[in-house]
Design a protein around this motif. Structure first.
Motif, short mmCIF file in Angstrom:
data_model
loop_
_atom_site.label_atom_id
_atom_site.label_comp_id
_atom_site.label_asym_id
_atom_site.label_seq_id
_atom_site.Cartn_x
_atom_site.Cartn_y
_atom_site.Cartn_z
N LYS A 1 1.52 8.96 -6.58
CA LYS A 1 2.13 10.29 -6.62
C LYS A 1 2.97 10.45 -7.89
O LYS A 1 2.92 11.50 -8.58
N ALA A 2 3.73 9.37 -8.25
CA ALA A 2 4.58 9.43 -9.44
C ALA A 2 3.74 9.57 -10.70
O ALA A 2 4.08 10.34 -11.62
N LYS A 3 2.60 8.84 -10.75
CA LYS A 3 1.76 8.89 -11.95
C LYS A 3 1.08 10.26 -12.08
O LYS A 3 0.85 10.76 -13.19
N LYS A 4 0.71 10.84 -10.95
CA LYS A 4 0.13 12.18 -11.00
C LYS A 4 1.16 13.17 -11.55
O LYS A 4 0.81 14.10 -12.32
N GLN B 1 4.70 3.26 -17.63
CA GLN B 1 4.67 1.80 -17.60
C GLN B 1 5.62 1.23 -16.56
O GLN B 1 5.42 0.14 -16.04
N GLU B 2 6.68 2.01 -16.29
CA GLU B 2 7.65 1.53 -15.30
C GLU B 2 7.14 1.70 -13.88
O GLU B 2 7.63 1.04 -12.95
N VAL B 3 6.16 2.60 -13.71
CA VAL B 3 5.60 2.81 -12.37
C VAL B 3 4.63 1.64 -12.05
O VAL B 3 3.83 1.25 -12.90
N GLY B 4 4.70 1.13 -10.86
CA GLY B 4 3.86 -0.02 -10.46
C GLY B 4 2.42 0.35 -10.18
O GLY B 4 1.94 1.42 -10.54
N HIS B 5 1.73 -0.56 -9.45
CA HIS B 5 0.31 -0.40 -9.16
C HIS B 5 0.06 0.77 -8.22
O HIS B 5 0.89 1.14 -7.39
N VAL B 6 -1.15 1.32 -8.35
CA VAL B 6 -1.62 2.37 -7.44
C VAL B 6 -2.76 1.78 -6.60
O VAL B 6 -3.25 0.69 -6.90
N PRO B 7 -3.23 2.46 -5.53
CA PRO B 7 -4.36 1.94 -4.74
C PRO B 7 -5.55 1.64 -5.63
O PRO B 7 -5.87 2.41 -6.55
N PHE B 8 -6.21 0.55 -5.38
CA PHE B 8 -7.27 0.05 -6.26
C PHE B 8 -8.38 1.07 -6.47
O PHE B 8 -8.88 1.25 -7.57
N LYS B 9 -8.75 1.76 -5.39
CA LYS B 9 -9.87 2.70 -5.51
C LYS B 9 -9.50 3.94 -6.34
O LYS B 9 -10.37 4.67 -6.81
N GLU B 10 -8.17 4.16 -6.55
CA GLU B 10 -7.72 5.29 -7.35
C GLU B 10 -7.36 4.88 -8.78
O GLU B 10 -7.09 5.73 -9.64
N LYS B 11 -7.38 3.58 -9.00
CA LYS B 11 -6.88 3.04 -10.26
C LYS B 11 -7.64 3.60 -11.46
O LYS B 11 -7.04 4.13 -12.41
N LYS C 1 -9.72 6.14 -11.74
CA LYS C 1 -9.71 7.60 -11.82
C LYS C 1 -8.40 8.09 -12.42
O LYS C 1 -8.38 8.93 -13.36
N ILE C 2 -7.25 7.59 -11.93
CA ILE C 2 -5.96 8.07 -12.40
C ILE C 2 -5.71 7.64 -13.84
O ILE C 2 -5.13 8.37 -14.65
N TYR C 3 -6.20 6.43 -14.19
CA TYR C 3 -6.01 5.96 -15.56
C TYR C 3 -6.85 6.78 -16.54
O TYR C 3 -6.41 7.10 -17.65
N ALA C 4 -8.08 7.11 -16.11
CA ALA C 4 -8.94 7.92 -16.98
C ALA C 4 -8.29 9.28 -17.26
O ALA C 4 -8.30 9.79 -18.41
N GLU C 5 -7.70 9.88 -16.25
CA GLU C 5 -7.04 11.18 -16.41
C GLU C 5 -5.81 11.04 -17.33
O GLU C 5 -5.56 11.89 -18.19
N TYR C 6 -5.07 9.95 -17.13
CA TYR C 6 -3.89 9.67 -17.96
C TYR C 6 -4.29 9.46 -19.41
O TYR C 6 -3.70 10.04 -20.34
N LYS C 7 -5.34 8.62 -19.60
CA LYS C 7 -5.79 8.32 -20.96
C LYS C 7 -6.27 9.58 -21.68
O LYS C 7 -6.02 9.78 -22.87
N ARG D 1 0.83 -1.22 0.00
CA ARG D 1 0.00 0.00 0.00
C ARG D 1 0.86 1.27 0.00
O ARG D 1 0.54 2.26 -0.65
N LYS D 2 1.99 1.22 0.76
CA LYS D 2 2.87 2.39 0.77
C LYS D 2 3.47 2.62 -0.62
O LYS D 2 3.52 3.75 -1.12
N VAL D 3 3.89 1.49 -1.25
CA VAL D 3 4.45 1.58 -2.59
C VAL D 3 3.40 2.11 -3.56
O VAL D 3 3.68 2.94 -4.44
N GLU D 4 2.13 1.62 -3.40
CA GLU D 4 1.05 2.05 -4.29
C GLU D 4 0.80 3.55 -4.18
O GLU D 4 0.54 4.24 -5.17
N HIS D 5 0.85 4.07 -2.93
CA HIS D 5 0.66 5.51 -2.76
C HIS D 5 1.81 6.31 -3.40
O HIS D 5 1.60 7.39 -4.00
#
Length: 615
Positions: free
Chosen positions: A462-465, A495-505, A507-513, A454-458
């Motif tokens: 942050k990295a993906k944002k 792509q090199e950044v790992g998973h994010v928290p599931f509940k944010e997945k 939302k963050i992907y939609a913004e990225y896309k 979970r810490k890594v996901e957070h």
């Protein structure tokens, strides 16, 4: 004796009759005929039978042992053994009949099987009956002999009473005859009253003729008065005795003594007799009331015992499917058994049948309970083996790091555990602790890993944002000339950044896309966008998750291959001499190929992103 001989010539001795005895016999004995017949019954029922716990063979052996005892002393034992034996035999016959009828046979055609023990019992009973007949014949012969002896005594007294000349000399002889008359035993019951009247008349005739003197007569009267007053006093005391049966029997003995005691003064006879008779009436009434109360109590006991039988018979054995249900029902049956023990006897004609009925229903209950517990014991053993097998499966998985797959398997094992029934109580805790220990070991490790993840996901979020912010910054810069290249580098970085928290997945992907789509449009990346659009359609049509997972694994392998190729090209670039024309041309080719690999990597990354959005 000299005084009596001298007194023979004095005034006549007033004769004493035994009319009061005959009168009491008419009132007391006839009044209590039924009660007398029940004395033995009461004695038999008051005592708890020592034979109720024996089997048929043991009961027959006990009956055989009575053949060596005096037949007049074994009546109660014979009755108890016979009752106990035929209660068992009756239960057997009923069971045979039930089995016969259950087999589809007509009840009317049923015939009980011959029983060897019953044949032995009948043989012994016949021997006892013969002994009893011999004893009764001997007793009857003795009574007849006693009757003859007493008749002879009466005739001798009569002969003396008609001889005035020898009457004084025969006084001692008459006294001796009277004593002999008392000592002689029982006579036939049909002769008792008439014999006593004849004896009374003979002795009265003698004393009338004897003319004993008044002093001797008064002496005898005084002595007899003391005895009869004592008998009256004891009879009156018996009226306060709690044990009515014992009091009644003692009263019979007092009446025998009264009859054997000589006369009292004529003026005292009626009052003394009335006193004795009134005391006797008190006991007789209490005795009669006792048996009436006893019959009433027996009826109450009968109804109470029937109610208890019905309660046991009403237990629905088929509905008892758990240990708790059986234990609760058992407590109820034991309570009914205790209640039964507290009840007295019912009437003799139904008491044995009621007990057989109650015992049968209790036996059926406990037999069903034993069968249930036996079946449960086998089921518990099977359940234990099933749970041990689950323990072994859980223990084999407890150290696994394939978190999702293993968690699903362990959850399935836990669900399966719940479907398995109970095991023996002494093993229940042990096998459960073993199973849950294995599950806990895995899930504790999983939770620990999840906390780190979970810490890594957070951090990844942050990295993906930041990546999205960078893409938006490129899009906002109107002077940007290498926007496509920079976006591809950011896509690679994404792509090199790992998973994010599931509940944010999502939302963050939609913004990225949304940002990538804008970049594709702005920096002429339509070819890649079209390819991704077709690929997205293909992925959307896949319904088999395993197939989607395999596609992702294929892309990951392809991605790694491309990365290795890119690394190889980057290393090779250092070996080329760019000063020569040919060297410069080769470098450009290498750069072109490197860019192509980078574009392919970017496309693979987008494909993986699409797959991740679908999983």
């Amino acid at each position: 004796m000299d005084l009596r001989e001298k007194s023979l010539t004095n005034e006549n001795l007033e004769k004493e009759t035994l009319n009061e005895t005959a009168e009491f016999a008419a009132e007391s004995v006839n009044e209590n005929t039924e009660a007398n017949s029940e004395v033995v019954t009461l004695a038999e029922e008051i005592a708890v039978s020592q034979y109720s716990a024996l089997g048929k063979s043991e009961l027959v052996d006990a009956m055989v042992s009575l053949l060596d005892e005096p037949v007049e002393t074994v009546r109660e034992a014979v009755a108890q053994i016979k009752m106990a034996f035929y209660a068992l035999r009756k239960a057997e016959v009923e069971a045979e009949k039930a089995e016969f009828v259950a087999a589809g046979n007509d009840e009317a055609a049923f015939e009980a099987k011959e029983d060897a023990e019953e044949a032995r019992m009948k043989d012994v009973l016949n021997q006892l009956k013969e002994k009893r007949a011999e004893f009764n014949n001997a007793q009857e012969a003795m009574r007849q002999e006693n009757l003859s002896k007493k008749r002879a005594i009466i005739e001798e007294i009569k002969a003396i009473a008609v001889d005035p000349d020898g009457v004084n000399k025969q006084y001692n002889r008459v006294q001796q005859l009277q004593q002999e008359f008392k000592v002689i035993g029982e006579v036939p019951a049909t002769e008792t009253t008439e014999l006593w009247k004849d004896y009374q008349q003979a002795t009265e005739s003698f004393y009338d003729l004897l003319k004993i003197n008044k002093e001797l007569r008064d002496y005898d009267f005084k002595k007899n008065l003391e005895i009869k007053q004592q008998l009256c006093a004891e009879a009156e005391e018996l009226g306060a005795k709690e044990d009515v049966v014992v009091a009644f029997r003692r009263l019979q003995e007092l009446h025998n003594q009264w009859r054997e005691t000589g006369p009292v003064a004529k003026e005292l006879r009626e009052d003394l007799w009335n006193r004795f008779k009134e005391a006797s009436s008190v006991i007789n009434k209490k005795y009669q009331s006792f048996f009436e109360d006893r019959k009433s109590k027996e009826k109450e006991n009968e109804l109470a015992k029937v109610a208890i039988c019905e309660k046991v018979e009403a237990i629905d054995l088929a509905s008892l499917k758990t240990y708790a249900a059986w234990e609760e029902a058992t407590k109820g049956v034991i309570a009914l058994q205790e209640e039964w023990k507290k009840l007295g006897f019912a009437s003799r004609k139904v008491n044995a049948d009621l007990f057989a009925r109650f015992r049968k229903s209790c036996d059926e209950f406990f037999a069903s309970k034993a069968a249930f517990f036996k079946g449960m014991k086998e089921e518990l053993a099977v359940n234990l083996q099933k749970k041990i097998a689950l323990c072994e499966k859980a223990e084999a998985l407890k150290d696994s790091t394939d978190w999702k797959k293993t968690a699903d398997v362990l959850v399935a094992l836990q669900k399966e555990w719940k479907t398995i029934g109970a095991v023996a109580k002494k093993q229940s805790d042990t096998v459960w602790k073993r199973f849950i220990a294995a599950c806990d070991a895995f899930f504790e490790a999983k939770n620990k890993q999840s906390n780190n993840a979970r810490k890594v996901e957070h951090d990844n979020l942050k990295a993906k944002k930041e990546i999205i912010a960078s893409i938006k910054a490129i899009l906002a810069d109107e002077a940007e000339t290498e926007g496509g290249k920079k976006v591809r580098e950011l896509m690679k970085k994404w792509q090199e950044v790992g998973h994010v928290p599931f509940k944010e997945k999502d939302k963050i992907y939609a913004e990225y896309k949304e940002s990538i789509d804008r970049a594709f449009d702005k920096f002429d990346m339509k070819e890649v966008k079209a390819t991704l659009s077709n690929y997205e359609n293909s992925i959307s049509q896949m319904t088999d998750k395993d197939k989607i997972y395999r596609e992702r694994e294929f892309l990951m392998r392809n991605y790694e291959q491309k990365r290795n190729e890119l690394k190889t090209f980057d290393n090779n670039m250092g070996f080329f001499n760019t000063t020569s024309k040919s060297g410069n041309s080769m470098v450009k080719e290498m750069e072109r190929r490197i860019q192509k690999i980078k574009d392919e990597l970017a496309l693979i990354e987008k494909k993986i992103e699409l797959i991740d959005s679908k999983i």
